[in-house]
Design a protein around this motif. Structure first.
Motif, PDB file in Angstrom:
ATOM      1  N   ASN A 110       0.984  -1.592  -0.157  1.00 47.39           N
ATOM      2  CA  ASN A 110       0.380  -0.005  -0.217  1.00 47.39           C
ATOM      3  C   ASN A 110       1.111   1.119  -0.831  1.00 47.39           C
ATOM      4  OD1 ASN A 110      -2.092  -1.489   0.357  1.00 47.39           O
ATOM      5  ND2 ASN A 110      -3.085  -1.174   2.055  1.00 47.39           N
ATOM      6  N   GLU A 111       1.190   1.128   0.580  1.00 44.79           N
ATOM      7  CA  GLU A 111       2.951   2.687   0.562  1.00 44.79           C
ATOM      8  C   GLU A 111       3.248   2.334  -0.394  1.00 44.79           C
ATOM      9  OE1 GLU A 111       5.354   3.542   4.534  1.00 44.79           O
ATOM     10  OE2 GLU A 111       4.187   1.097   5.696  1.00 44.79           O
ATOM     11  N   ALA A 112       4.097   1.861  -1.414  1.00 49.99           N
ATOM     12  CA  ALA A 112       4.297   1.865  -2.655  1.00 49.99           C
ATOM     13  C   ALA A 112       3.763   2.503  -3.329  1.00 49.99           C
ATOM     14  CB  ALA A 112       5.428   0.544  -2.739  1.00 49.99           C
ATOM     15  N   VAL A 113       2.401   1.981  -3.577  1.00 46.42           N
ATOM     16  CA  VAL A 113       1.697   1.743  -4.973  1.00 46.42           C
ATOM     17  C   VAL A 113       1.411   3.959  -4.528  1.00 46.42           C
ATOM     18  CG1 VAL A 113      -0.921   2.060  -5.109  1.00 46.42           C
ATOM     19  CG2 VAL A 113       0.546  -0.065  -5.103  1.00 46.42           C
ATOM     20  N   GLU A 114       1.074   4.935  -3.033  1.00 46.65           N
ATOM     21  CA  GLU A 114       0.392   5.496  -2.338  1.00 46.65           C
ATOM     22  C   GLU A 114       2.076   6.538  -2.799  1.00 46.65           C
ATOM     23  OE1 GLU A 114      -0.491   8.041   1.691  1.00 46.65           O
ATOM     24  OE2 GLU A 114      -0.443   6.156   1.633  1.00 46.65           O
ATOM     25  N   ALA A 115       3.456   6.073  -2.882  1.00 45.79           N
ATOM     26  CA  ALA A 115       4.656   6.465  -3.222  1.00 45.79           C
ATOM     27  C   ALA A 115       4.913   7.256  -4.277  1.00 45.79           C
ATOM     28  CB  ALA A 115       5.477   6.103  -2.247  1.00 45.79           C
ATOM     29  N   ASN A 116       4.085   6.839  -4.852  1.00 47.18           N
ATOM     30  CA  ASN A 116       3.859   6.367  -7.082  1.00 47.18           C
ATOM     31  C   ASN A 116       5.702   6.395  -7.483  1.00 47.18           C
ATOM     32  OD1 ASN A 116       2.803   6.255  -9.126  1.00 47.18           O
ATOM     33  ND2 ASN A 116       2.404   8.695  -9.173  1.00 47.18           N
ATOM     34  N   ARG A 117       6.723   5.580  -6.751  1.00 47.65           N
ATOM     35  CA  ARG A 117       7.636   6.154  -7.167  1.00 47.65           C
ATOM     36  C   ARG A 117       8.564   5.037  -8.064  1.00 47.65           C
ATOM     37  NH1 ARG A 117      10.918   9.659  -4.742  1.00 47.65           N
ATOM     38  NH2 ARG A 117      12.885   9.758  -6.483  1.00 47.65           N
ATOM     39  N   TYR A 118       7.853   3.652  -8.102  1.00 53.81           N
ATOM     40  CA  TYR A 118       8.376   2.568  -9.046  1.00 53.81           C
ATOM     41  C   TYR A 118       6.664   2.873  -9.082  1.00 53.81           C
ATOM     42  CZ  TYR A 118      13.295   1.904  -7.407  1.00 53.81           C
ATOM     43  OH  TYR A 118      14.214   2.053  -7.530  1.00 53.81           O
ATOM     44  N   LYS A 119       7.279   1.526 -10.468  1.00 59.94           N
ATOM     45  CA  LYS A 119       5.770   0.801 -10.984  1.00 59.94           C
ATOM     46  C   LYS A 119       5.305  -0.670 -10.162  1.00 59.94           C
ATOM     47  CE  LYS A 119       2.208  -0.627 -13.779  1.00 59.94           C
ATOM     48  NZ  LYS A 119       0.890   0.045 -13.756  1.00 59.94           N
ATOM     49  N   VAL A 120       4.327  -0.454  -9.702  1.00 62.90           N
ATOM     50  CA  VAL A 120       3.982  -2.131  -7.916  1.00 62.90           C
ATOM     51  C   VAL A 120       3.530  -3.204  -9.431  1.00 62.90           C
ATOM     52  CG1 VAL A 120       3.674  -2.893  -6.622  1.00 62.90           C
ATOM     53  CG2 VAL A 120       4.117  -0.173  -6.559  1.00 62.90           C
ATOM     54  N   PHE A 121       4.834  -4.154  -9.516  1.00 67.13           N
ATOM     55  CA  PHE A 121       3.914  -5.172 -10.148  1.00 67.13           C
ATOM     56  C   PHE A 121       3.298  -6.711 -10.509  1.00 67.13           C
ATOM     57  CE2 PHE A 121       5.636  -8.896 -13.471  1.00 67.13           C
ATOM     58  CZ  PHE A 121       5.334  -8.172 -14.441  1.00 67.13           C
ATOM     59  N   ASN A 122       2.664  -6.044  -8.681  1.00 67.39           N
ATOM     60  CA  ASN A 122       1.548  -7.095  -8.456  1.00 67.39           C
ATOM     61  C   ASN A 122       0.188  -7.076  -9.038  1.00 67.39           C
ATOM     62  OD1 ASN A 122       3.993  -6.444  -6.274  1.00 67.39           O
ATOM     63  ND2 ASN A 122       2.066  -7.318  -4.816  1.00 67.39           N
ATOM     64  N   SER A 123       0.195  -8.036  -9.775  1.00 69.95           N
ATOM     65  CA  SER A 123      -1.595  -8.336 -10.057  1.00 69.95           C
ATOM     66  C   SER A 123      -2.225  -8.624  -9.398  1.00 69.95           C
ATOM     67  CB  SER A 123      -1.228 -10.026 -11.094  1.00 69.95           C
ATOM     68  OG  SER A 123      -0.532 -10.777 -10.558  1.00 69.95           O
ATOM     69  N   ASN A 124      -2.321  -9.009  -8.147  1.00 71.15           N
ATOM     70  CA  ASN A 124      -2.877  -9.671  -6.678  1.00 71.15           C
ATOM     71  C   ASN A 124      -2.605  -8.115  -5.721  1.00 71.15           C
ATOM     72  OD1 ASN A 124      -4.588 -11.415  -8.396  1.00 71.15           O
ATOM     73  ND2 ASN A 124      -2.956 -12.730  -7.658  1.00 71.15           N
ATOM     74  N   VAL A 125      -3.953  -7.524  -5.131  1.00 73.88           N
ATOM     75  CA  VAL A 125      -3.552  -6.929  -4.971  1.00 73.88           C
ATOM     76  C   VAL A 125      -3.270  -7.519  -2.752  1.00 73.88           C
ATOM     77  CG1 VAL A 125      -4.510  -4.671  -2.176  1.00 73.88           C
ATOM     78  CG2 VAL A 125      -4.631  -5.108  -5.300  1.00 73.88           C
ATOM     79  N   PRO A 126      -3.039  -7.666  -2.148  1.00 71.10           N
ATOM     80  CA  PRO A 126      -2.271  -7.701  -0.365  1.00 71.10           C
ATOM     81  C   PRO A 126      -2.806  -7.494   0.084  1.00 71.10           C
ATOM     82  CG  PRO A 126      -0.319  -7.004  -0.948  1.00 71.10           C
ATOM     83  CD  PRO A 126      -0.878  -6.393  -2.525  1.00 71.10           C
ATOM     84  N   THR A 127      -4.187  -8.836   0.799  1.00 66.47           N
ATOM     85  CA  THR A 127      -4.953  -8.600   1.926  1.00 66.47           C
ATOM     86  C   THR A 127      -4.626  -8.350   3.147  1.00 66.47           C
ATOM     87  OG1 THR A 127      -5.903 -10.923   2.243  1.00 66.47           O
ATOM     88  CG2 THR A 127      -7.164 -10.075   0.274  1.00 66.47           C
ATOM     89  N   LYS A 128      -5.410  -7.729   3.859  1.00 67.13           N
ATOM     90  CA  LYS A 128      -4.365  -7.556   5.377  1.00 67.13           C
ATOM     91  C   LYS A 128      -5.330  -8.919   6.030  1.00 67.13           C
ATOM     92  CE  LYS A 128      -5.089  -4.031   9.377  1.00 67.13           C
ATOM     93  NZ  LYS A 128      -5.617  -3.192   9.215  1.00 67.13           N
ATOM     94  N   PRO A 129      -4.258  -8.950   6.717  1.00 66.93           N
ATOM     95  CA  PRO A 129      -4.523 -10.023   7.863  1.00 66.93           C
ATOM     96  C   PRO A 129      -5.207  -9.767   9.193  1.00 66.93           C
ATOM     97  CG  PRO A 129      -2.266 -10.094   8.015  1.00 66.93           C
ATOM     98  CD  PRO A 129      -2.968  -8.992   6.489  1.00 66.93           C
ATOM     99  N   ALA A 130      -5.687 -10.907   9.751  1.00 68.71           N
ATOM    100  CA  ALA A 130      -6.277 -10.205  11.415  1.00 68.71           C
ATOM    101  C   ALA A 130      -4.866 -11.140  12.216  1.00 68.71           C
ATOM    102  CB  ALA A 130      -7.472 -11.439  11.294  1.00 68.71           C
ATOM    103  N   ILE A 131      -4.643  -9.660  13.253  1.00 63.50           N
ATOM    104  CA  ILE A 131      -3.582  -9.472  13.654  1.00 63.50           C
ATOM    105  C   ILE A 131      -3.758  -8.737  14.986  1.00 63.50           C
ATOM    106  CG2 ILE A 131      -1.994 -10.714  12.364  1.00 63.50           C
ATOM    107  CD1 ILE A 131      -0.963  -7.752  12.551  1.00 63.50           C
ATOM    108  N   SER A 132      -3.697  -9.152  15.964  1.00 66.47           N
ATOM    109  CA  SER A 132      -4.093  -8.296  17.525  1.00 66.47           C
ATOM    110  C   SER A 132      -3.227  -6.715  16.995  1.00 66.47           C
ATOM    111  CB  SER A 132      -3.052  -8.395  18.165  1.00 66.47           C
ATOM    112  OG  SER A 132      -1.698  -8.277  18.974  1.00 66.47           O
ATOM    113  N   GLU A 133      -3.545  -5.352  17.699  1.00 70.49           N
ATOM    114  CA  GLU A 133      -3.366  -4.637  17.768  1.00 70.49           C
ATOM    115  C   GLU A 133      -2.024  -4.093  18.360  1.00 70.49           C
ATOM    116  OE1 GLU A 133      -4.867  -0.461  19.740  1.00 70.49           O
ATOM    117  OE2 GLU A 133      -5.586  -2.087  20.970  1.00 70.49           O
ATOM    118  N   ALA A 134      -1.817  -4.931  19.068  1.00 68.50           N
ATOM    119  CA  ALA A 134       0.058  -5.139  19.213  1.00 68.50           C
ATOM    120  C   ALA A 134       0.403  -5.696  18.606  1.00 68.50           C
ATOM    121  CB  ALA A 134       0.103  -6.041  20.946  1.00 68.50           C
ATOM    122  N   GLU A 135      -0.004  -6.765  17.983  1.00 69.82           N
ATOM    123  CA  GLU A 135       1.038  -7.313  16.536  1.00 69.82           C
ATOM    124  C   GLU A 135       1.471  -5.958  15.540  1.00 69.82           C
ATOM    125  OE1 GLU A 135       0.874 -12.563  16.274  1.00 69.82           O
ATOM    126  OE2 GLU A 135      -0.921 -11.000  16.391  1.00 69.82           O
TER     127      GLU A 135
END
Length: 276
Positions: A115-140
């Motif tokens: 997400n941060e690489a896409v937002e920065a827009n400095r490099y073309k992000v080659f990923n064909s699938n957008v990674p999904t956010k996993p369920a981890i705790s607030e502390a993690e």
């Protein structure tokens, strides 16, 4: 005032363009910069077979800097599989020295870094699938955010500006240069350590003068074809190699950027650079 950081670089092959191991003081992570043609040479490194995140870096068919961001529980194995992708020439790998990264952690890192690489827009992000956010705790999340901050610091220190926005340091105290010229050319720009950035929303002249050098005409045509400029307006911040190239593209004619880019008080870039 920001505190300094101590980075350790180890040239594993004894040469600057070989495999490099990098560490940051008081950080549990470790990074590697691996040229594609050296991948087999690191096959016996056990820490590269741990869970981690990686970046495949190269250029696409338009010669734009390109990155693929991924994760794996065995990073070396995944890199070896990625040899089917021909765009990349080197890889960055980040693992944990204390083996505290699990599958959920690296998936979270992949998600946030993508997400941060896409937002920065400095490099073309080659990923064909957008990674999904996993369920981890607030502390993690807090721990992984700290890990990510140090990881991005090393990515930048190794020379890759994947996460650095062109105007990341633009503040009210930073000099903003202006052009207000003929044929609708109204633009704002800033000097950076990389060159001269014309800011999103700036407008270029609607026409070019006949005497405009061919190199500048090609540059104008390029940014229009890439949709950097639509209807004579910049759709994003854009880095030029010099203030003069930026001024020429904006004004549609030859220009001395040191004289054409001016502060609100009327002083130009060249004069401002000579001030104590």
């Amino acid at each position: 005032m920001s505190l300094g950081k101590s980075i350790s670089l180890f040239l594993i092959d004894g040469i600057p363009d070989g495999v490099i191991a990098c560490e940051l003081s008081n950080w549990t992570g470790k990074g590697y910069k691996i040229p594609r043609n050296s991948l087999k040479d690191v096959s016996n490194r056990s820490d590269l077979k741990k869970p981690g995140v990686y970046f495949l870096i190269g250029h696409n068919e338009d010669d734009k800097e390109t990155v693929y961001i991924g994760e794996s529980e065995d990073v070396f194995k995944r890199l070896y599989q990625h040899q089917e992708k021909d765009f990349w020439t080197e890889a960055l790998v980040f693992i944990s020295k204390d083996e505290n990264l699990n599958k959920a952690h690296i998936k979270y890192l992949e998600f946030s870094l993508h997400n941060e690489a896409v937002e920065a827009n400095r490099y073309k992000v080659f990923n064909s699938n957008v990674p999904t956010k996993p369920a981890i705790s607030e502390a993690e999340i807090a721990v992984m955010s700290g890990f990510s901050t140090n990881l991005k610091l090393l990515v930048g220190a190794l020379g890759f500006r994947i996460f650095e926005k062109l105007t990341k340091s633009l503040t009210s105290k930073q000099d903003k240069y202006l052009i207000d010229a003929a044929r609708g050319a109204v633009a704002t720009g800033i000097m950076t350590t990389e060159g001269f950035v014309v800011v999103k929303g700036s407008k270029i002249a609607s026409t070019e003068v006949p005497s405009m050098p061919e190199s500048f005409k090609k540059k104008r045509a390029q940014i229009i074809s890439e949709n950097v400029v639509i209807d004579f307006e910049f759709t994003q911040d854009y880095l030029f190699s010099s203030p003069s190239t930026a001024a020429a593209v904006v004004m549609g004619r030859s220009a001395n950027g040191l004289k054409e880019w001016k502060l609100e008080d009327g002083s130009n870039l060249g004069e401002n650079e000579q001030k104590d």
